[in-house]
Structures are given as structure tokens and as C-alpha cells.
Design a protein around this motif. Structure first.
Motif, PDB file in Angstrom:
ATOM      1  N   GLY A 188       0.818  -1.201   0.000  1.00 21.45           N
ATOM      2  CA  GLY A 188       0.000   0.000   0.000  1.00 21.45           C
ATOM      3  C   GLY A 188       0.850   1.247   0.000  1.00 21.45           C
ATOM      4  O   GLY A 188       2.085   1.200  -0.106  1.00 21.45           O
ATOM      5  N   ASN A 189       0.175   2.413   0.136  1.00 23.65           N
ATOM      6  CA  ASN A 189       0.847   3.708   0.180  1.00 23.65           C
ATOM      7  C   ASN A 189       0.914   4.188   1.632  1.00 23.65           C
ATOM      8  O   ASN A 189      -0.118   4.385   2.283  1.00 23.65           O
ATOM      9  N   TYR A 190       2.125   4.383   2.119  1.00 24.43           N
ATOM     10  CA  TYR A 190       2.346   4.776   3.511  1.00 24.43           C
ATOM     11  C   TYR A 190       2.739   6.260   3.558  1.00 24.43           C
ATOM     12  O   TYR A 190       3.572   6.722   2.760  1.00 24.43           O
ATOM     13  N   THR A 191       2.136   6.990   4.535  1.00 32.18           N
ATOM     14  CA  THR A 191       2.378   8.424   4.697  1.00 32.18           C
ATOM     15  C   THR A 191       2.760   8.707   6.131  1.00 32.18           C
ATOM     16  O   THR A 191       2.145   8.187   7.074  1.00 32.18           O
ATOM     17  N   CYS A 192       3.792   9.549   6.304  1.00 31.88           N
ATOM     18  CA  CYS A 192       4.217   9.996   7.627  1.00 31.88           C
ATOM     19  C   CYS A 192       3.538  11.339   7.911  1.00 31.88           C
ATOM     20  O   CYS A 192       3.714  12.304   7.156  1.00 31.88           O
ATOM     21  N   LEU A 193       2.755  11.403   9.002  1.00 27.22           N
ATOM     22  CA  LEU A 193       1.992  12.602   9.371  1.00 27.22           C
ATOM     23  C   LEU A 193       2.631  13.220  10.618  1.00 27.22           C
ATOM     24  O   LEU A 193       2.668  12.600  11.684  1.00 27.22           O
ATOM     25  N   ALA A 194       3.148  14.462  10.478  1.00 29.30           N
ATOM     26  CA  ALA A 194       3.782  15.186  11.592  1.00 29.30           C
ATOM     27  C   ALA A 194       2.878  16.360  11.985  1.00 29.30           C
ATOM     28  O   ALA A 194       2.391  17.094  11.111  1.00 29.30           O
ATOM     29  N   SER A 195       2.673  16.600  13.294  1.00 29.54           N
ATOM     30  CA  SER A 195       1.769  17.673  13.739  1.00 29.54           C
ATOM     31  C   SER A 195       2.212  18.191  15.105  1.00 29.54           C
ATOM     32  O   SER A 195       2.779  17.463  15.928  1.00 29.54           O
ATOM     33  N   ASN A 196       1.981  19.501  15.339  1.00 29.58           N
ATOM     34  CA  ASN A 196       2.085  20.118  16.666  1.00 29.58           C
ATOM     35  C   ASN A 196       0.957  21.135  16.788  1.00 29.58           C
ATOM     36  O   ASN A 196       0.016  21.119  15.983  1.00 29.58           O
ATOM     37  N   ILE A 197       1.072  22.054  17.772  1.00 28.64           N
ATOM     38  CA  ILE A 197      -0.039  22.979  18.000  1.00 28.64           C
ATOM     39  C   ILE A 197      -0.182  24.003  16.890  1.00 28.64           C
ATOM     40  O   ILE A 197      -1.194  24.709  16.818  1.00 28.64           O
ATOM     41  N   VAL A 198       0.816  24.055  16.011  1.00 33.17           N
ATOM     42  CA  VAL A 198       0.761  25.057  14.945  1.00 33.17           C
ATOM     43  C   VAL A 198       0.145  24.494  13.679  1.00 33.17           C
ATOM     44  O   VAL A 198      -0.754  25.094  13.094  1.00 33.17           O
TER      45      VAL A 198
END
Length: 930
Positions: A188-198
Motif C-alpha cells: 500500500g501507500n504509507y504516509t508519515c503525518l507530523a503535527s504540533n499545535i501550529v
């Protein structure tokens, strides 16, 4: 009093912080609030970066704790983005609270205030991978720089991955995704999701393909023999389904079908032998005779003979006594002796009368070929009036010769010819009838030569000796004994007699073609096979050494020349097309043909022609074989006959030349494999001998039935030319012909003319395989003292072209080729893809090979180019494309993309693709002219 004392004690404690300021982040331009709460507290102030915050910037709230009666004070301040940005210090912007009571002050913890952000670019994005099943998958992800640090979450096909539901997946190791044992479902297609308060950031998707390499299933049981008795073939097969290749996994390496010869004895029914002689009449007046079931004996389950083995009969008609029987026996004996004497006398008289009649016309009137018997009986009647071979053809002779004879044979055992007595050679033959007028003998002026004077017994050899001499290049007879002398065997050759079979060319990104003229061997290098700004000096050659491909099986034969191409370190991005001529009759399924490649020390099997292979493709045609290969080296086609019905094509040719004495004329008959390269060796040999081709070469189908090849000369003009008896037929053993790969097989007939005026020669040469096909080579030539027209050099249309580069080497224009590839390499829901293109071009076998290529359509078109290099033009390709267009124009949503490629659409839309249409038409015309 006690109450007042307790209250005084409580109010005398140091302030205790109920809430200290927390670290905070400024998001965009929004200010943040810092809070501080303490008890008992008379005052609370903030101190930021070592300086007191002005009292006006504080917001205070005060209330009393009902339980203790102590005062609780809460203070708040706002910190703006500007304040943080204006601060320049060795550490981050910080604030703390200071609270006062009657006993002193207390300080809170430091709270850090930072401006929050998240960069756009990942420091490391996950990369797609192809891994085998049960392999480990590791996807690395380093999120963008940010404050506060970003949290990482993994998505598969835009759905979050839960490590709680699948223990095989781990995302805890430094933001990486680890799958311990890959499964098909993990593709499949794998995605890295990065997040903070911004913000939230997504990496580019990484495609993970879990593939399965194919594995062979077990061999099936051998099939039943194809024939109930005799020699046949049996097969077994296996499939690449254990497991089947998935998601681009490698196809199984090896052959999917194996063939093996099988044989079982045929039943032989018994047959009665001849009756024995009647026995002597017994005392009971009976005689007996018997027979045995031995002609043949019943074998392998055959039926026994029907009928009686013993027969009894009365010898006196039931009227005998013992004395009468003895008397009758004496009478029968005397009567038999008298009859025998009379028979012998009559036979002697008949022989003498016949010999006397024969002596009037001479012996040479009888064709010497008739003395040797025959192959197959036939009748021939000719009238010699006006025959151009006669020295005085203007005189209409009264000669009608009627013969009933058989063409010459080779004796089963040549030793029998030595045992024949000399007079027996001229005994009357019952199947030869000769009627000659003496006046015609006089008109020819050859009556003096109509006698035969034997000086010595004819020189003969046992069959084994003849074959042994032939195998070593031996000669029977020679110049000194020209009437005897047909030569039999391999003609010696040297490298100086023929040109070096090698060609070279400098090829670049545009590709090209190498051709070895008149050999049936060529090499096509597709456009784009060589990288841009790169060139290779490529070569192609035919092996002319005595060593040849190793034949592992005793029945295997080499079906064509050994062709090499290189250089060894050639770096190509797609396979090249190699064409090799062969001599096998592939119209029936009686051959097992393999492709072999030479290694350093031996030869290895590359593939079976009728099997599937992922590393090589073979398109077998009646005259040649087109190969798609990507490894330089030496290649050869090897065939194993699976039954006696297997047929090998032979080319037959007859050449003639006049010897130095001007009276002896030599006819040389060649038998070679039916390939252009093999026949050119004959041409090179005859050039050195000044030979002339006397009859158009013919093709003989030689069966693998273990029977020999016989060559005989017939219908020699009796009164103009002579040839000694027993030299009119020659024979090659089966193994000589079947395995004749190195040198041409040759036999010669030496004729002598009686006079220089006899300058015309007409005869027939019969070439036949015992229990096989027979061909007649008709010789009709003028024998000149000086022959200027020697053997022509047989050439093909490309005899002057050895190397072509760029667009001229291809039939399909590059722009058209690119459009076809762009259209058919992309899968279509309606089924219009490269598989349909292969089907319409009739090269849809072994599709697994094309599926492994980067551009299947380009490889298919390269094979089409090689297949049509000599005899085709663009019409067949255009017809296939138009047929596809007609089928798909009826399907909604399909015709649109095809219009860019179809020749029919090109002609219909000149405003859009006028230049491309002109190029197509120009190329088609150029192909026809070329």
C-alpha cells in the motif's frame, strides 16, 4: 482567645503556591496568559527575564478560603509575541511569580514562553520499497523542525495505523515504521503525518509492494506414449504456481515442459513358413508335409498362425500294396530324371540364342545403370528424333527405345558385387528391352566403341569401408582412373577459401542493425537500448572453428550456425533481437528444440523453444528463429527428434566442370543443411574449382528414420558418354547426413565423352532417402572447352549491407513507435494494452517475458521489426492497429486515446498530426523502395 491564637499562627506561614505559571507557546500572533495563585498571599507580582513586570500589567483576584479563612490571591499577565521577539538573551523568554506574606516571600518555578512553529519540509521522508513476502519492512521518517517538537503518526492508504490491533507493526522506534514479517496485505501507500499545535505536515506517499517470487509446482506424471508401439514421445509439465508470482515477483526459472522419447515393441503376428517337401510314401500309402510358424515368429503378444501345421495326403488313391508302392517309386524317380535332362538342354539352347542376338548390337547399348538393379520400378519411353545431344541431329534416325527398368540401387552388401562372376554382369535382364537399328549405329559413327573390354574386375568396397572413408574425407577413385572415380566424403576446406564471417558497427542511442550477408543471421539493437551520449562498437560473427556446441543427447543435432554478438561488457537497457536461420521442419510437433549459450567451459541451456522463460524470448518460424536476449555471447539452436517423423530440410545442388583432358566431365552433387550459411560454403568450394551450377537447388525433406541417402545417375546418353558399371550409385549413411553440420557432404560422378564433338550432356540425378522422399535433379548443359561463366555467388537482397544505424535501420518511424508505446503500455479497463497488441501481431506466446520489461510494447515492436526485416513493410502493423481501432471505437471512452496512434486516425486528422502522417507515409514508401 484560642481562636485568635490559631488565626495568628496560620497567618504567619509563608505563601504556598496553589498554581504556578506553565510553559506556553505563542501561536501565530495570539498572546498567552500566565497565571499564578498562592495562599496566604498579601501580594503577588511577576518577574520576567529578571525584571519586575509593572503593576499595571497585572490582573489580580482575591478571595478567602472558607475552610481556613486564609486569603487566596490569583494574578495573571499577558505576554505578546512582540515581547518574546524583542527579548535577546542567552536563554528563552521566562517569567516567575513572587508572593508576600507576613513571614516572607516565596518564588514559583520559571515558565518558558516560546513562539511556536512547524517547518514545511521533512528532514527525512519515507521511501517506497519492494520486499519479498515475510521480509522486514523499515520506513524511516524524520519530521520537520518545530516548536514544540512534532508528533508523528503513520497512515496507510490515508487510514491511521494502530499498533494495538496489529502486533506485527511497531511505530515506537524514533518515528520509524517497522513491519517484522511482510504480508501481501501490507502492500500500500504509507504516509508519515507530523503535527504540533501550529500545523500538520504530510510526507509524500511511499509505495510498498510485497511481491512473491514464483515457485515451480511438482512435475506431473509422464503422459502416455504418443504411439501404442514404436518410437514416440511423452511429456510432463509443471506450473509456476507454488506460489504463483505476484506483484512483479520473478517468474520461475527453467522449463515448464519436458519431453522424452519412449518406445514399446509392436506386436508381431506369426506367419507360416513354406511347406516342407512331401515325405516318402509310407506303408500306409500316405505322405506328409509340415510347416512352422516362423515367418515371422509371433512376438510381443502377436497372434499365432491360423491353420494346421501338418498336412497328410494319400499317395496312391487307396489302391496300393507294399510292392506296388516300391514299383511306383522307381517309375517316379526315372520320370523325374528324364524331365530334368530335357529342361537343362532347353535352357542351354535358350541362353546361347539370346547371347548371339545380343552380340549383334554391342553391350554398351544397355544402360550401365540397368545393370545395378533398381530403387523403384517405372517405365520410360522416348523417341530420339531431333535430340540435340546427337552429333548429327539433322538426320531423323529411326530409333525408338522402349525400356522398363528400375533406377540404380546400392547393394545391401557391397561384398556381393565382388563375388559376382564377370560373365554374369552381361546376362540378359528380364526387365530390359532394347530395339536398335544398325543403320542408326553407322550414322552415329560409334559402332567401334559399342564394345566393352573388361580389363580387370571393377573396384568395389564393402559398405562399411565406403562410409569410413567418407567420414574421413576419403576418395574413391581419382584422376588416374576417371571412369571409376566418384569421390565420396567431406571436401577439405581452408579459411583462405572464404571470407571471415564477422561484421562490426558503432551504435549509439539511436540503435541500428548488424547483418551477416547471405547467412540468415542478423542483430537488431532497438532505439534507446544504449544510453544517451554513449556509444558501443558492437560485433556479430559465426563460429567457423571445428569445435561446436556440445550435444548432450546422442540424438541431438545442430540446426543452424553458432552466432555470437558482443562485446561482453555491453550495457543495454532493453533486449536486442538476434535472428538465426535453422533447417528443422517445425510444421509438426516432432522436435524438441533448445537454445544454448556458450559459457567459459561448456554450453548451458537457456530455454526450451516451446516453453516459457522470463529471461529470453524465442519466436520460431519455418526458416529462422528470432531471439530476444540481453546477455552478449554465443548462441545456437539444438534439436532432438522426438519420433522418426522428425524432418530435417536438406538443400541439394549439382555442379559440373570439365577436367584438364577435355574429355572427362565431373558432376558434383552436394547435400547440406537448408540454411543460407551452409549453402554459401558450397559456393565458396565451387568457386575454387571453377564449377557451374547445373540445376536450381532443391529442398529434400530428410526423415529421422535411420535410413541412408542414395544418389544415382540415370539416362546417360549411351553412344556419347560412358561411365563404368557400379559407379552410378553412391550412398551416405544416416548419421553422416543427419549430423552434417561442419562440412558439406559431396559425391561426384565422372563421365567420359567419346569425342570432342559431343558437347551436350543430358542426364538425371536421383537423390532419395530409403523409405523417404525422392527428388530428381535434371542436368542439361553444354560442355565447352573454356568455361567463362563459373558458379554465380548467390546473394540476398541485403548482401551489400552489414551495418545500419539510426532511423534508416528501422521500418517503424520513431514518433509512431513512441505513440504506440505510450498508448499500449498503460493498462486499460477495456483490455486495450500491450497484450492485445501482441495478440494482433501474432507474438502472444510467453507473455510472462514481456510483463518483466519496462516497456512491453517497445520489446514487442522490436520483435516485429526483426520478424519483418526482409519480407515485410508497415502494412501488416497498420492493419493490426486499424483492427484494434475498429474493435475499440465501439467502446465508450476508449476510442479517444487510440486516435493518437491509429494510422486510420492519422489519415483522418491532417490538421493535428499532418507531419506525423507524412512521416508514416514516407517511411512506408522508403521501406518498399529499400
Amino acid at each position: 482567645m484560642l481562636y485568635l491564637y490559631g488565626l495568628s499562627a496560620l497567618t504567619g506561614t509563608l505563601p504556598h503556591f496553589l498554581q504556578e505559571p506553565d510553559d506556553a507557546y505563542i501561536v501565530k500572533s495570539n498572546p498567552i496568559k500566565l497565571r499564578c495563585r498562592a495562599r496566604p498571599a498579601l501580594q503577588i507580582f511577576f518577574k520576567c527575564n529578571g525584571e519586575w513586570v509593572h503593576q499595571n500589567q497585572h490582573t489580580s483576584v482575591e478571595h478567602t478560603d472558607l475552610g481556613t479563612g486564609l486569603k487566596i490571591r490569583e494574578v495573571m499577565i499577558n505576554v505578546s509575541r512582540q515581547q518574546v521577539e524583542d527579548f535577546h538573551g542567552p536563554e528563552d523568554y521566562w517569567c516567575l511569580c513572587v508572593a508576600w506574606s507576613h513571614l516572607g516571600t516565596s518564588k514559583s518555578r520559571k515558565a518558558t514562553v516560546r513562539i511556536a512553529y512547524l517547518r514545511k519540509n521533512f528532514e527525512q521522508e519515507p521511501q517506497g520499497r519492494e520486499v519479498p513476502i515475510k521480509g522486514m519492512i523499515v520506513l524511516h521518517c524524520r519530521p520537520p523542525e518545530g516548536v514544540p517538537p512534532a508528533e508523528v503518526e503513520w497512515l496507510k492508504n490515508d487510514e491511521p495505523i494502530s499498533t494495538l490491533d496489529d502486533v506485527n507493526i511497531d511505530t515506537r522506534a524514533d518515528h520509524n515504521l517497522i513491519i517484522s514479517e511482510a504480508r501481501l496485505s501490507d502492500s500500500g501507500n504509507y504516509t508519515c503525518l507530523a503535527s504540533n499545535i501550529v500545523a500538520r505536515r504530510r510526507s509524500a506517499p511511499a509505495t510498498v509492494i510485497v511481491f512473491v517470487n514464483g515457485g515451480w509446482s511438482s512435475w506431473t506424471d509422464w503422459s502416455d506414449c504418443s504411439v501404442r508401439c514404436g518410437r514416440g514421445v511423452q511429456r510432463r509439465s509443471r506450473t509456476c504456481t507454488n506460489p504463483a508470482p505476484l506483484n512483479g515477483g520473478a517468474f520461475c526459472d527453467g522449463m515448464s515442459v519436458q519431453k522424452s522419447t519412449c518406445s514399446s515393441p509392436c506386436p508381431v503376428d506369426g506367419g507360416w513358413a513354406n511347406w516342407s517337401e512331401w515325405s516318402v510314401c509310407s506303408a500306409e500309402c500316405e505322405k506328409q508335409r509340415g510347416r512352422e510358424c516362423t515367418d515371422p515368429e509371433p512376438k510381443h503378444g502377436g497372434r499365432l498362425c491360423d491353420g494346421a501345421a501338418l498336412e497328410t495326403d494319400n499317395c496312391t488313391g487307396d489302391l496300393c500294396t507294399q510292392a506296388e508302392v516300391e514299383g511306383n517309386n522307381d517309375i517316379a524317380l526315372y520320370a523325374g530324371l528324364a524331365a530334368g535332362v530335357v529342361t537343362v538342354v532347353l535352357l542351354v539352347i535358350a541362353v546361347m540364342l539370346y547371347r548371339r542376338s545380343q552380340s549383334e548390337y554391342g553391350v554398351d547399348v544397355i544402360d550401365s545403370s540397368a545393370l545395378t538393379g533398381g530403387f523403384q520400378s517405372f517405365s520410360f519411353k522416348s523417341t530420339r528424333q531431333g535430340n540435340p545431344l546427337l552429333m548429327n541431329s539433322s538426320m531423323p534416325p529411326d530409333l525408338t527405345m522402349s525400356r522398363t527398368y528400375t533406377s540404380p540401387i546400392c547393394f545391401p552388401d557391397s561384398m556381393d558385387k565382388e563375388l559376382m562372376s564377370e560373365p554374369s554382369l552381361f546376362d540378359p535382364l528380364p526387365d530390359v528391352k532394347v530395339k536398335v537399328h544398325s543403320s542408326f549405329m553407322v550414322s552415329l559413327g560409334v559402332s567401334e566403341r559399342a564394345e566393352y573390354h573388361p580389363k580387370a574386375p571393377p573396384q568395389t568396397f564393402p559398405r562399411g569401408v565406403v562410409q569410413d572413408l567418407a567420414g574421413r574425407g576419403g576418395m574413391l577413385g581419382g584422376r588416374g582412373n576417371s571412369l571409376l572415380g566418384p569421390s565420396l566424403g567431406f571436401q577439405p576446406r581452408t579459411s583462405a577459401e572464404k571470407p571471415l564471417l564477422r561484421t562490426t558497427g558503432l551504435f549509439g542511442h539511436g540503435g541500428g542493425r548488424l547483418v551477416l550477408p547471405n547467412t540468415g543471421a542478423s542483430l537488431l539493437v532497438p532505439h534507446g537500448a544504449i544510453a544517451e551520449n554513449t556509444s558501443w562498437e558492437m560485433h556479430m560473427s559465426i563460429n567457423q572453428d571445428d569445435t561446436c556446441v556440445s550435444l548432450e543427447e546422442s540424438q541431438e543435432v545442430l540446426l543452424g550456425p553458432e552466432v555470437s554478438y558482443g562485446p561482453p561488457g555491453l550495457d543495454l537497457s532493453c533486449p536486442v533481437a538476434l535472428t538465426i536461420a535453422h533447417c528443422a521442419d517445425v510444421s509438426s510437433d516432432d522436435w524438441s528444440i533448445k537454445l544454448r549459450r556458450q559459457t567459459q567451459d561448456s554450453w548451458e541451456d537457456v530455454m526450451s523453444v516451446d516453453g516459457e522463460c522470463a529471461s529470453c524470448y524465442c519466436l520460431l518460424e519455418p526458416q529462422c528463429c528470432h531471439l530476444l536476449v540481453d546477455r552478449p555471447g554465443c548462441y545456437a539452436l539444438v534439436g532432438e527428434p522426438l519420433s522418426e517423423a522428425a524432418v530435417k530440410r536438406l538443400r541439394l545442388a549439382v555442379f559440373g566442370s570439365l577436367e584438364a583432358d577435355a574429355l572427362t566431365y565431373s558432376l558434383r552433387v552436394y547435400c547440406v543443411d537448408d540454411t543460407p550459411h551452409a549453402f554459401q560454403e558450397v559456393v565458396w568450394l565451387e568457386r575454387g574449382q571453377g564449377g557451374r551450377l547445373l540445376e536450381e537447388p532443391k529442398t529434400l525433406l530428410f526423415r529421422g528414420n535411420s535410413f541412408s541417402l542414395q544418389i544415382s545417375i540415370q539416362d546417360i546418353p549411351q553412344f556419347l558418354w560412358s561411365i563404368k558399371p557400379f559407379t552410378t550409385c553412391q550412398e551416405f549413411g544416416f548419421s553422416q547426413v543427419w549430423g552434417s553440420n561442419q562440412s558439406p557432404l559431396q559425391c561426384a560422378f565422372t563421365l567420359e565423352r567419346f569425342s570432342h564433338a559431343a558437347n551436350q550432356l543430358s542426364c538425371k540425378i536421383s537423390v532419395r532417402q530409403v523409405k523417404g522422399q525422392e527428388l530428381i535433379l535434371q542436368v542439361y548443359t553444354t560442355v565447352a572447352e573454356v568455361q567463362k561463366d563459373t558458379v554465380p555467388f548467390f546473394t540476398q537482397s541485403d548482401c551489400t549491407i552489414t551495418s545500419q544505424t539510426g532511423a534508416r535501420a528501422f521500418k517503424i518511424p520513431l514518433s509512431i513507435r513512441q505513440r504506440i508505446c505510450a498508448t499500449f503500455d498503460t493498462a486499460n479497463a477495456k483490455g486495450k494494452d500491450w497484450q492485445l497488441l501482441a495478440q494482433k501481431l501474432h507474438i502472444d506466446r510467453n507473455l510472462v517475458y514481456f510483463a518483466q520489461q519496462t516497456s512491453p510494447s517497445a520489446v514487442i515492436l522490436s520483435l516485429w521489426e526483426a520478424q519483418h526485416q526482409d519480407r515485410g513493410d508497415l502494412d501488416s502493423l497498420a492493419s493490426a492497429l486499424e483492427e484494434i481501432g475498429r474493435v475499440h471505437s465501439k467502446l465508450p471512452g476508449v476510442a479517444g486515446d487510440y486516435e493518437q496512434t491509429s494510422p486510420k486516425a492519422l489519415r483522418a486528422c491532417p490538421s493535428k498530426v499532418g507531419r506525423l502522417e507524412d512521416e508514416w507515409r514516407h517511411k512506408r514508401g522508403a521501406v518498399l523502395d529499400y
